[in-house]
Write an enzyme that holds these catalytic residues in place. Sequence first.
Site, mmCIF file in Angstrom:
data_model
loop_
_atom_site.group_PDB
_atom_site.id
_atom_site.type_symbol
_atom_site.label_atom_id
_atom_site.label_comp_id
_atom_site.label_asym_id
_atom_site.label_seq_id
_atom_site.Cartn_x
_atom_site.Cartn_y
_atom_site.Cartn_z
ATOM 1 N N HIS A 62 0.814 -1.210 0.000
ATOM 2 C CA HIS A 62 0.000 0.000 0.000
ATOM 3 C C HIS A 62 0.852 1.266 0.000
ATOM 4 C CE1 HIS A 62 -2.896 -2.705 2.466
ATOM 5 N NE2 HIS A 62 -3.156 -2.828 1.182
ATOM 6 N N LYS A 72 6.244 6.487 7.057
ATOM 7 C CA LYS A 72 5.726 5.639 8.133
ATOM 8 C C LYS A 72 6.868 5.167 9.031
ATOM 9 C CE LYS A 72 2.000 3.759 5.266
ATOM 10 N NZ LYS A 72 1.473 2.548 4.617
ATOM 11 N N TYR A 132 1.843 1.669 13.623
ATOM 12 C CA TYR A 132 2.679 2.585 12.853
ATOM 13 C C TYR A 132 2.177 4.011 12.928
ATOM 14 C CZ TYR A 132 -0.733 1.611 9.073
ATOM 15 O OH TYR A 132 -1.871 1.445 8.324
ATOM 16 N N ASP A 170 -6.985 -6.186 -1.638
ATOM 17 C CA ASP A 170 -5.557 -6.341 -1.946
ATOM 18 C C ASP A 170 -5.328 -7.350 -3.062
ATOM 19 O OD1 ASP A 170 -4.973 -4.475 -0.026
ATOM 20 O OD2 ASP A 170 -3.976 -5.855 1.350
#
Length: 183
Positions: A62, A72, A132, A170
């Site tokens: 992603h 991130k 995250y 996904d």
Amino acid sequence: MKLINTEINDLFIIEPDVFGDDRGYFFESYNKMKLDPLTGKKYVFVQDNESKSSYGVIRGLHYQLAPFSQAKLVRVLQGKVYDVAVDLRRNSPTFGNWVGVELSGENKKQFLIPKGFAHGFSVISETAVFAYKCDEYYHPESEAGIIYNDPSLNIDWKIKECDIKVSSKDGLLPKFEKARMNF
């Protein structure tokens, strides 16, 4: 905190200083005043996310397109994952290359993934709690991705094919060569 360079510029593994004794442990999971000078970048994280997944789950690959791309700082609170970042910066000498690292609640390693990268992970323990920080808010109109099993990337997710579980969303992501990128 120790910053470990990877084969890809600006993509770092972080090993925090963990202080433990018979009572347990303590460590700083994030300290802006330490991280920014080590990386030479200034990060302002604005959103924290957490997920729990079972063995064989792959989340990713992603990313968000510019102008809403995200850096991130990822880690595992419980369990173990194989975490992957793919360089999508067209002018980078490592465009299309990826780095993978095992993150776990035990090793406490973190992965600092800059803007311009696709990110994903596979759960290689019975379950994993993944957390995250992001330096940009989630913008659904900007989300993009690459199919986890793209043969041109040839990522070894460290789990058997028969055990892989991906979301229906996904499973429909495009291959690397067809993915939208604007970095």
